[in-house]
Design a protein around this motif. Structure first.
Motif, mmCIF file in Angstrom:
data_model
loop_
_atom_site.group_PDB
_atom_site.id
_atom_site.type_symbol
_atom_site.label_atom_id
_atom_site.label_comp_id
_atom_site.label_asym_id
_atom_site.label_seq_id
_atom_site.Cartn_x
_atom_site.Cartn_y
_atom_site.Cartn_z
ATOM 1 N N ILE A 138 -35.616 12.150 -6.558
ATOM 2 C CA ILE A 138 -35.642 12.752 -5.215
ATOM 3 C C ILE A 138 -34.811 11.970 -4.199
ATOM 4 O O ILE A 138 -34.815 12.278 -3.011
ATOM 5 N N ALA A 139 -34.072 10.944 -4.672
ATOM 6 C CA ALA A 139 -33.328 10.071 -3.746
ATOM 7 C C ALA A 139 -32.438 10.863 -2.787
ATOM 8 O O ALA A 139 -32.347 10.548 -1.595
ATOM 9 N N LYS A 140 -31.763 11.902 -3.292
ATOM 10 C CA LYS A 140 -30.823 12.662 -2.459
ATOM 11 C C LYS A 140 -31.521 13.390 -1.310
ATOM 12 O O LYS A 140 -30.876 13.807 -0.355
ATOM 13 N N GLY B 9 -39.974 17.867 12.986
ATOM 14 C CA GLY B 9 -38.546 18.190 12.992
ATOM 15 C C GLY B 9 -37.662 17.030 12.579
ATOM 16 O O GLY B 9 -36.479 17.215 12.277
ATOM 17 N N MET B 10 -38.219 15.828 12.560
ATOM 18 C CA MET B 10 -37.433 14.674 12.109
ATOM 19 C C MET B 10 -37.298 14.693 10.582
ATOM 20 O O MET B 10 -38.252 14.989 9.874
ATOM 21 N N LEU B 11 -36.088 14.354 10.103
ATOM 22 C CA LEU B 11 -35.823 14.342 8.671
ATOM 23 C C LEU B 11 -35.405 12.950 8.219
ATOM 24 O O LEU B 11 -34.570 12.305 8.857
ATOM 25 N N PHE B 12 -35.993 12.499 7.106
ATOM 26 C CA PHE B 12 -35.686 11.157 6.586
ATOM 27 C C PHE B 12 -34.188 10.965 6.390
ATOM 28 O O PHE B 12 -33.622 9.926 6.706
ATOM 29 N N LYS B 13 -33.539 11.978 5.819
ATOM 30 C CA LYS B 13 -32.131 11.865 5.442
ATOM 31 C C LYS B 13 -31.207 11.918 6.648
ATOM 32 O O LYS B 13 -30.222 11.180 6.721
#
Length: 208
Positions: free
Chosen positions: A118-120, A159-163
């Motif tokens: 799931i790294a990507k 709404g914040m995304l890790f990536k």
């Protein structure tokens, strides 16, 4: 009562980690839970989750708090009635709590090979310095996930995304710390982060 580790991060901030070795009944017996907390724990399908939940209440006691002092806002973020900031985590046989005068976040993760699959989904900038063939690749991915999870808990903004919104500056596992940034809504926020490994787990935490 296995308080596993206590870390004084600075004069205002402390991390405490619990190794969950007690049975459900042993953990429940000394606690005075609010009715909704008791309802929550009784409604959990997994005893592992029940014991994780209860061990967090034992960590609160180590800080001098009780379950009555803890409440959650509409985003599910925990708060303490005295105004101090808190973040909570549990994973399998470990739980952790960080308490500070400033907003904080903490996460514990089991180190597992499947994180590479799931790294990507949570890594972007960090691929510039990660070596997928290195012996410490899984460990580094786990640190990055833990730091980003801690940032997400600290900010608690839907709404914040890790990536897309979080990035972790290059680090070595031996460093035990690095810097992370949140880049969100045309604003940038810098955080000091630290991490440690024990018994196949990684704990990461962030402090502004």
């Amino acid at each position: 009562m296995p308080l596993y580790k206590s870390i004084d991060v600075n004069s205002q901030t402390t991390v405490k980690i619990w190794k969950i070795e007690e049975s459900y009944n042993e953990l429940l017996k000394p606690l005075d839970l609010k009715p909704n907390s008791l309802e929550r724990v009784l409604g959990m399908k997994s005893e592992l989750h029940q014991r994780g939940f209860l061990s967090v209440r034992h960590l609160l006691r180590e800080f001098g708090y009780t379950d009555q002092d803890l409440f959650y806002d509409e985003h599910g973020k925990p708060h303490l009635k005295d105004g101090k900031c808190i973040s909570i985590t549990h994973s399998f046989i470990f739980s952790g709590v960080i308490v500070s005068d400033k907003e904080v976040g903490i996460d514990i993760e089991k180190q597992r090979e499947k994180i590479s699959i799931i790294a990507k989904k949570f890594v972007d900038y960090e691929f510039n310095y990660l070596d997928t063939y290195a012996d410490d690749y899984i460990n580094k991915l786990t640190v990055i996930w833990g730091i980003k999870e801690s940032l997400y808990k600290l900010f608690a903004t839907p709404g914040m995304l890790f990536k897309d919104h979080f990035l972790v500056i290059p680090f070595m596992i031996n460093d035990g710390n690095t810097v992370a940034w949140i880049d969100y809504n045309n604003k940038k926020y810098r955080y000091n982060t630290a991490f440690l490994e024990f018994e196949g787990f990684t704990c990461a935490y962030v402090v502004p």
